[in-house]
Write a protein that holds these residues in place. Structure first.
Motif, PDB file in Angstrom:
ATOM      1  N   SER A 178       9.899  -9.405  -5.634  1.00  0.00           N
ATOM      2  CA  SER A 178       8.560  -9.636  -5.081  1.00  0.00           C
ATOM      3  C   SER A 178       8.467 -10.997  -4.406  1.00  0.00           C
ATOM      4  O   SER A 178       7.815 -11.143  -3.364  1.00  0.00           O
ATOM      5  N   TYR A 180      10.209 -10.804  -1.004  1.00  0.00           N
ATOM      6  CA  TYR A 180       9.360 -10.056  -0.061  1.00  0.00           C
ATOM      7  C   TYR A 180       8.164 -10.901   0.388  1.00  0.00           C
ATOM      8  O   TYR A 180       7.847 -10.969   1.584  1.00  0.00           O
ATOM      9  N   GLY A 191      -0.862   0.128   5.242  1.00  0.00           N
ATOM     10  CA  GLY A 191       0.283   0.153   4.347  1.00  0.00           C
ATOM     11  C   GLY A 191       1.549  -0.364   4.987  1.00  0.00           C
ATOM     12  O   GLY A 191       2.630  -0.282   4.394  1.00  0.00           O
ATOM     13  N   ASN A 192       1.425  -0.913   6.188  1.00  0.00           N
ATOM     14  CA  ASN A 192       2.572  -1.447   6.930  1.00  0.00           C
ATOM     15  C   ASN A 192       2.317  -2.918   7.225  1.00  0.00           C
ATOM     16  O   ASN A 192       1.237  -3.269   7.732  1.00  0.00           O
ATOM     17  N   SER A 245      -4.861  -6.338   0.512  1.00  0.00           N
ATOM     18  CA  SER A 245      -5.461  -5.158  -0.125  1.00  0.00           C
ATOM     19  C   SER A 245      -6.097  -4.227   0.902  1.00  0.00           C
ATOM     20  O   SER A 245      -6.194  -3.010   0.677  1.00  0.00           O
ATOM     21  N   ASN A 266      -2.366  -3.770   3.789  1.00  0.00           N
ATOM     22  CA  ASN A 266      -0.999  -3.538   3.293  1.00  0.00           C
ATOM     23  C   ASN A 266      -0.953  -3.673   1.776  1.00  0.00           C
ATOM     24  O   ASN A 266      -0.307  -4.575   1.238  1.00  0.00           O
ATOM     25  N   THR A 279       0.383  -3.496  -1.554  1.00  0.00           N
ATOM     26  CA  THR A 279       1.689  -3.254  -2.154  1.00  0.00           C
ATOM     27  C   THR A 279       1.896  -4.222  -3.309  1.00  0.00           C
ATOM     28  O   THR A 279       1.552  -5.415  -3.204  1.00  0.00           O
ATOM     29  N   THR A 280       2.446  -3.721  -4.399  1.00  0.00           N
ATOM     30  CA  THR A 280       2.711  -4.583  -5.550  1.00  0.00           C
ATOM     31  C   THR A 280       3.901  -5.504  -5.318  1.00  0.00           C
ATOM     32  O   THR A 280       4.197  -6.344  -6.168  1.00  0.00           O
ATOM     33  N   SER A 281       4.585  -5.351  -4.190  1.00  0.00           N
ATOM     34  CA  SER A 281       5.669  -6.275  -3.866  1.00  0.00           C
ATOM     35  C   SER A 281       5.139  -7.644  -3.459  1.00  0.00           C
ATOM     36  O   SER A 281       5.892  -8.617  -3.437  1.00  0.00           O
ATOM     37  N   ASN A 282       3.849  -7.710  -3.122  1.00  0.00           N
ATOM     38  CA  ASN A 282       3.218  -8.985  -2.804  1.00  0.00           C
ATOM     39  C   ASN A 282       2.761  -9.649  -4.101  1.00  0.00           C
ATOM     40  O   ASN A 282       2.006  -9.051  -4.886  1.00  0.00           O
ATOM     41  N   ASN A 300      -0.223  -8.361  -6.515  1.00  0.00           N
ATOM     42  CA  ASN A 300       0.213  -7.837  -7.805  1.00  0.00           C
ATOM     43  C   ASN A 300      -0.463  -8.584  -8.951  1.00  0.00           C
ATOM     44  O   ASN A 300      -0.900  -7.983  -9.945  1.00  0.00           O
TER      45      ASN A 300
END
Length: 370
Positions: free
Chosen positions: A124, A127, A205-206, A286, A289, A291-294, A298
């Motif tokens: 994470s 990324y 989501g991108n 939120s 994009n 994503t829990t990779s952020n 997260n």
């Protein structure tokens, strides 16, 4: 300054100087030049106004350091509170006898926050750093070009356009949230994409949606960066740029070859602020994009369901399973503190390396020029 005063004394009384010690020469030079406040006060050479000015300066300095000390305490005490909770052993969490230093230290909470079931920290972090760096570069480039345009190019409507830039600082992001979501939900560029493939592109989501915002000057706090850099460019001497135009340099070459090297401190300041705000942003992430990779996103989602995260992490390690009770509020608070420490740590490390140039760039903005 002492060396310069000694030189003055050398010229005025060279024979007598040879018979004095170094301390006596220094004291004599101060008396001759009259720069020592205490010597002048003792000799009665100071006016009432000079004494009052010195006292006011001392009180102002004392008050300034008092304010800085209080602010530093507020910030550092909050940060240390997070660190203290993160490194406290689970068995002594309810012990209130130790206020600043835990009686027993353990790395269990940091290890849990690092684990895949909670923060999945290392992937994470990579990324988040990668996307944040790209966003920072795009924001610096777009804000710099816009600022140079407003500072140097005079055209009809430039004042109105710059007023719209200031307007983006004032208007809350929530007011244009639905419009931004709709734009990237069915993204099209002047109808070209729809004409080619029949419909727009869904960029939700991108990370490309965030990149497009940053590149177009509509990223996080871009209006502030444009205003800040515009003031910095207006403070640069214009003669060098005019000489470059005479030699045949165009707009872009003048900007990259002359303006950018001349305002490296201001660019670094904008870069640090952009990196900081993009790294900790949860609003645009939120929205466009999620994503829990952020790391920041997260962390914000973990605060609402930390109990289930602790349960999932504890089941992967027998030691944690025996010591961790996910329903215990002290355990939950310490786990959240450990996650916060891991999120903030890269920013603290970065600031340790750039803080000097960062402060200089902010302090010198808008100074100088023709």
């Amino acid at each position: 300054m002492t060396n310069a005063l000694t030189k003055v004394f050398k010229k005025s009384d060279a024979p007598a100087r040879k018979k004095m010690s170094r301390k006596e020469r220094k004291q004599k030079a101060q008396e001759v030049a009259g720069i020592s406040f205490w010597v002048d006060l003792r000799k009665g050479r100071l006016s009432r106004y000079a004494i009052q000015k010195k006292i006011r300066g001392f009180i102002t300095l004392l008050f300034r350091y008092l304010i800085l000390g209080c602010l530093s305490f507020i910030i550092l005490s909050s940060l240390w509170s997070l660190v203290k909770d993160a490194i406290t052993d689970p068995n002594v969490l309810s012990d209130k006898s130790s206020v600043w230093v835990p009686s027993q230290i353990s790395s269990i909470f940091l290890e849990m926050a690092w684990s895949k079931n909670l923060m999945n920290y290392l992937p994470s972090l990579l990324y988040t750093l990668g996307t944040t760096l790209v966003l920072t570069i795009l924001q610096i480039l777009s804000a710099g070009l816009a600022a140079y345009t407003f500072a140097r190019l005079k055209f009809r409507g430039s004042g109105l356009l710059f007023g719209l830039v200031i307007f983006t600082i004032i208007v809350p992001s929530d007011c244009i949230m639905l419009a931004q979501y709709g734009t990237f939900r069915n993204f099209d560029l002047f109808g070209i994409i729809a004409a080619v493939r029949g419909s727009g592109i869904n960029l939700i989501g991108n990370p490309a949606a965030l990149y497009l915002l940053a590149a177009s000057g509509m990223g996080i706090k871009s209006g502030i960066y444009i205003y800040f850099l515009r003031q910095s460019i207006k403070g640069l001497p214009i003669a060098i740029e005019e000489a470059a135009f005479v030699d045949g340099a165009g707009f872009l070459r003048t900007f990259f070859s002359i303006v950018v090297p001349s305002m490296s401190g201001s660019i670094l300041t904008v870069g640090v602020l952009s990196f900081l705000w993009n790294y900790t942003d949860t609003y645009y992430v939120s929205l466009l994009n999620p994503t829990t990779s952020n790391l920041a996103y997260n962390y914000s989602t973990l605060q609402s369901n930390i109990r289930w995260g602790i349960d999932a992490a504890a089941k992967t390690n027998s030691e944690w399973l025996n010591m961790i009770d996910a329903s215990n509020p002290y355990i939950q608070n310490s786990t959240i503190s450990a996650c916060a420490v891991l999120v903030v740590a890269p920013l603290i490390i970065m600031y340790c390396f750039v803080q000097k140039r960062f402060v200089q760039g902010a302090a010198r903005s808008g100074l100088g020029g023709d």
